[in-house]
Design an enzyme around this catalytic site. Structure first.
Site, PDB file in Angstrom:
ATOM      1  N   CYS A 119       0.860  -1.195   0.000  1.00 13.75           N
ATOM      2  CA  CYS A 119       0.000   0.000   0.000  1.00 13.75           C
ATOM      3  C   CYS A 119       0.886   1.231   0.000  1.00 13.75           C
ATOM      4  O   CYS A 119       0.617   2.219  -0.686  1.00 13.75           O
ATOM      5  CB  CYS A 119      -0.890   0.022   1.243  1.00 13.75           C
ATOM      6  SG  CYS A 119      -1.899  -1.445   1.479  1.00 13.75           S
ATOM      7  N   ARG A 141     -22.138  -7.005  10.275  1.00 13.93           N
ATOM      8  CA  ARG A 141     -23.163  -6.552  11.230  1.00 13.93           C
ATOM      9  C   ARG A 141     -24.542  -6.557  10.586  1.00 13.93           C
ATOM     10  O   ARG A 141     -25.522  -6.969  11.200  1.00 13.93           O
ATOM     11  CB  ARG A 141     -22.818  -5.148  11.734  1.00 13.93           C
ATOM     12  CG  ARG A 141     -23.682  -4.711  12.920  1.00 13.93           C
ATOM     13  CD  ARG A 141     -23.290  -5.468  14.170  1.00 13.93           C
ATOM     14  NE  ARG A 141     -24.256  -5.302  15.258  1.00 13.93           N
ATOM     15  CZ  ARG A 141     -25.287  -6.112  15.478  1.00 13.93           C
ATOM     16  NH1 ARG A 141     -25.518  -7.132  14.662  1.00 13.93           N
ATOM     17  NH2 ARG A 141     -26.100  -5.918  16.486  1.00 13.93           N
ATOM     18  N   CYS A 196     -36.289  -0.955  14.667  1.00 16.15           N
ATOM     19  CA  CYS A 196     -35.497  -0.798  15.884  1.00 16.15           C
ATOM     20  C   CYS A 196     -34.783   0.550  15.922  1.00 16.15           C
ATOM     21  O   CYS A 196     -34.812   1.246  16.933  1.00 16.15           O
ATOM     22  CB  CYS A 196     -34.454  -1.913  15.986  1.00 16.15           C
ATOM     23  SG  CYS A 196     -35.162  -3.523  16.391  1.00 16.15           S
ATOM     24  N   CYS A 198     -34.854  -2.349   9.458  1.00 17.26           N
ATOM     25  CA  CYS A 198     -33.844  -1.574  10.183  1.00 17.26           C
ATOM     26  C   CYS A 198     -34.554  -0.489  10.991  1.00 17.26           C
ATOM     27  O   CYS A 198     -34.228  -0.224  12.150  1.00 17.26           O
ATOM     28  CB  CYS A 198     -32.876  -0.902   9.212  1.00 17.26           C
ATOM     29  SG  CYS A 198     -32.097  -2.015   8.027  1.00 17.26           S
ATOM     30  N   CYS A 207       2.411   3.128  -3.254  1.00 16.88           N
ATOM     31  CA  CYS A 207       1.667   4.172  -3.957  1.00 16.88           C
ATOM     32  C   CYS A 207       1.234   5.309  -3.036  1.00 16.88           C
ATOM     33  O   CYS A 207       1.242   6.471  -3.421  1.00 16.88           O
ATOM     34  CB  CYS A 207       0.401   3.598  -4.603  1.00 16.88           C
ATOM     35  SG  CYS A 207       0.730   2.490  -5.975  1.00 16.88           S
ATOM     36  N   HIS A 208       0.798   4.920  -1.828  1.00 17.89           N
ATOM     37  CA  HIS A 208       0.106   5.910  -0.989  1.00 17.89           C
ATOM     38  C   HIS A 208       0.998   6.551   0.069  1.00 17.89           C
ATOM     39  O   HIS A 208       0.545   7.458   0.764  1.00 17.89           O
ATOM     40  CB  HIS A 208      -1.091   5.263  -0.284  1.00 17.89           C
ATOM     41  CG  HIS A 208      -2.139   4.742  -1.220  1.00 17.89           C
ATOM     42  ND1 HIS A 208      -2.962   5.579  -1.956  1.00 17.89           N
ATOM     43  CD2 HIS A 208      -2.508   3.481  -1.551  1.00 17.89           C
ATOM     44  CE1 HIS A 208      -3.796   4.844  -2.676  1.00 17.89           C
ATOM     45  NE2 HIS A 208      -3.540   3.561  -2.466  1.00 17.89           N
ATOM     46  N   CYS A 229     -27.776  -8.693  11.911  1.00 22.98           N
ATOM     47  CA  CYS A 229     -29.069  -8.079  12.224  1.00 22.98           C
ATOM     48  C   CYS A 229     -30.186  -8.737  11.407  1.00 22.98           C
ATOM     49  O   CYS A 229     -31.255  -9.037  11.933  1.00 22.98           O
ATOM     50  CB  CYS A 229     -29.034  -6.579  11.928  1.00 22.98           C
ATOM     51  SG  CYS A 229     -28.853  -5.542  13.395  1.00 22.98           S
TER      52      CYS A 229
END
Lengths: 109, 279, 138, 165
Positions: B95, B236, B198, B195, B98-99, B240
């Site tokens: 990584c 997640r 809740c 979703c 390039c970064h 759910c």
């Protein structure tokens, strides 16, 4: 050796003689309790850090015996007095025989 | 009934210290201000104020996120820093090749998912990371919700902490946004819960002993006390949806990408918090 | 009387808290404590245990123990299958005899801290920690 | 010993078969429940009186009714942590008739179309129905969340709930 075990400690870089300093330590470790079962219903064997020792210039600060009830990634915070400049040595002992160490210098003015 | 309510309030002192302080503010490491409450963005009809999930947690859980040393999620950021610098794949690139430093990624997290003009698709951060791995590094892609992916997302999020979430919802992503919004309000599974059931209609209420948040994803990846590891957004979502007794969508599927874009945009105005700590 | 959301919430938790069903202390807990004290009597005072009244998840419960002047502090969770949690020995350079850590609790139960003082006596502090139960059925 | 075991097994099989036959004859299928204009269900789903003690256990069991996940109930205080998503059930028998409660437990959406309360005696018409909590696809008709007699047991317990003194 368990995977990705990495000790981390936080010690102030400087202090005055006799000052109370707070130290935090955290080591990445699963702390497998020996009480869990895998998907096939077999007990996953216990594999924990069982002892943690902190010394300063060869004198002891704390010596901890850990049981499986210590959470994943064991964390400890405690206090030390430093009489002079020197080095904290941190040592963690793994069930599998591995020993992990870390050292941190402190300058006392 | 009135008498009862009064009696219940009298018992407050017993439990008060352990319950989330809804007026608390989050400052990381004593220096980085995190916006945990903001006016809801104009495109969110169901909320007037948006509130970070951090606010809904107990004092003890909140404290775990206030200092990077106390935050176990930072362990994985450290692991990702090592990965960042390791060459991987046929091209022999890392990584860093390039970064440069991971800090150069500051400002990336707040705008994802976003439109990629060249590819002609909406990309999540995970998709972008894997595109880098496959195209530039000629390396194997990581599993969408794998540990390596969660770690790298945590690193990239961590350097944007405190920056304001600002996910675009119009132009080329309009259709994706609409699909995500529709899924957000669709009741799934045998429990017929959306979703919104809740996290919009019942945030702030307890479900058993669980304090329902608004379900924002500005804190992802999340270190959960429950499984003591980093959890990605799509993992997640899957959990759910599974808990509604439904057939889940797959991590990385167009449905979850759309849902991620929509849910992320509901948090426009909050700060990037990842890796956060939740229960 | 109008309740704010926060007050209502606290009330709800208060009601729940009173009703928590703790895991009973086991004989193993008594044995573990006796192994540390050698069966000596446990006094009160001079030791502080700080633990949350309600833990959001039993996997990671932050606690702190402090006993000025103590040689050692042992921590027990009296309803865990294995009650011993940790034993901290304080060396000469421990400034104050305190330690904070994070522990696992199998359910609502008492956390017990026992300190060994230099005169050979033992003091204890105990606190119930209610471990929450998640809402989803799965 | 061998003989005794055999006998017990025989009885168990026989009794189960007997109960199953009786239940089959009396049980109203989930798709056949007759809801009134306000979502009420006048007749028992089984013809067998509900057992309030069993109903209580179903209400607090996370894998069964899990009613206290959403509802506060003073008479169930011994079971810790009650939710607040739905209304308190204190005094529920003084606010509703048995028929109303049977309808609400079986399919609350008949009385309250917008409610988030799951339908406990409904087996089809779902979006992406799953196989329980596996996340995998389930095939309709799904088993209902509660069996007919379990619904009757819960209703029987609800009918005992007065306002606390």
């Amino acid at each position: 050796m368990a995977e990705n075990v990495k000790p981390r400690v936080r010690v102030p870089g400087t202090a005055s003689a006799g000052e109370v300093i707070t130290i935090k330590t955290l080591i990445s470790h699963t702390m497998e309790s020996g009480q869990r079962k895998d998907d096939d219903g077999n007990t996953i064997p216990r594999s924990i850090i069982n002892r943690f020792v902190v010394d300063f210039n060869g004198e002891n600060v704390i010596d901890v015996q850990l049981e499986p009830a210590i959470s994943t990634n064991p964390f400890f915070e405690f206090q030390a007095t430093v009489p002079e400049s020197g080095t904290f040595n941190f040592t963690w002992y793994d069930d599998d025989g591995s020993v992990y160490t870390e050292a941190k210098d402190i300058t006392v003015s | 009934m009135k008498k009862l309510a009064v009696a219940a309030v009298l018992s407050v002192s017993v439990a008060a210290p352990s319950v989330a302080d809804e007026t608390a503010n989050l400052v990381l490491n004593g220096e980085t201000q995190i916006t945990v409450r903001a006016d809801a963005p104009a495109h969110v009809d169901g909320l007037s104020e948006i509130i970070s999930g951090w606010v809904f947690r107990s004092d003890e859980t909140q404290a775990l996120q206030m200092d990077d040393f106390d935050n176990p999620g930072m362990i994985f950021v450290d692991e990702a820093r090592d990965t960042w610098n390791e060459a991987s794949g046929e091209a022999g690139e890392s990584c860093a090749s390039c970064h440069g430093e991971p800090e150069s990624m500051a400002g990336v997290r707040p705008v994802y998912p976003k439109w990629n003009e060249e590819a002609g698709e909406v990309r999540t951060l995970a998709m972008q990371i894997n595109d880098c791995r496959e195209t530039r590094m000629e390396a194997e892609p990581w599993g969408y919700t794998s540990g390596a992916m969660a770690n790298m997302e945590a690193l990239i999020s961590s350097v944007s902490r405190g920056m304001t979430i600002n996910v675009a919802i119009d132009g080329p992503v309009a259709a994706t946004y609409a699909a995500g919004e529709e899924l957000y309000y669709t009741r799934t599974g045998q429990l017929e819960l959306s979703c919104a059931s809740c996290h919009e209609q019942n945030y702030g209420n307890y479900i058993r002993a669980d304090h329902l948040s608004q379900g924002h994803i500005n804190g992802f990846p999340v270190y959960r006390l429950k499984n003591a590891k980093l959890n990605t957004v799509h993992a997640r979502f899957k959990g759910c949806v599974r808990d509604t007794r439904a057939e889940t969508f797959s991590p990385g599927s167009p449905e979850f990408v759309a849902l991620e874009l929509y849910v992320a945009s509901r948090g426009n105005g909050l700060s990037v918090e990842g890796p956060s700590v939740r229960n | 009387m109008k309740l704010t959301r926060r007050q209502t919430m606290l009330a709800a938790m208060g009601t729940a808290a009173i009703a928590a069903l703790p895991i009973k202390a086991s004989a193993a807990a008594d044995d573990a404590i006796a192994a540390f004290t050698g069966g000596a009597e446990l006094g009160e005072g001079g030791i502080t245990l700080t633990a949350p009244e309600i833990a959001e998840n039993g996997n990671t419960v932050p606690i702190e123990v402090s006993a000025p002047g103590a040689e050692a502090i042992a921590i027990f969770a009296d309803g865990n299958p294995t009650p011993a949690v940790a034993t901290v020995l304080f060396g000469p350079l421990a400034a104050e005899q305190m330690a904070a850590t994070r522990i696992r609790l199998a359910g609502t139960q008492d956390v017990v801290a026992v300190a060994r003082m230099p005169d050979g006596s033992f003091v204890q502090a105990r606190q119930e920690v209610k471990v929450t139960i998640g809402g989803c059925g799965g | 010993m061998k003989y005794a075991v055999k006998l017990t097994t025989g009885c168990m099989v026989g009794c189960a078969a007997l109960i199953a036959t009786v239940a089959f004859a009396e049980t109203v299928e989930p798709t056949q429940v007759a809801y009134g204009d306000y979502g009420e269900v006048e007749t028992s789903l089984t013809g067998v009186p509900g057992d309030p003690e069993n109903g209580k256990l179903i209400m607090v069991d996370r894998g069964k009714g899990n009613c206290i996940a959403c509802h506060q109930v003073t008479s169930l205080e011994e079971f810790p942590f009650h939710g607040e998503v739905g209304p308190s059930l204190d005094g529920v028998s003084e606010r509703w008739s048995e028929a109303d409660l049977r309808g609400i437990v079986a399919n609350a959406k008949m009385a309250f179309p917008e409610t988030v309360m799951p339908s406990f005696y409904k087996t089809q018409g779902y979006f992406r129905p799953g196989d329980a909590y596996t996340g995998k696809a389930g095939e309709e008709p799904l088993p209902p969340l509660l069996a007919a007699q379990e619904i009757e047991d819960v209703v029987a317990y609800l009918m005992t709930i007065k306002y606390p003194d």
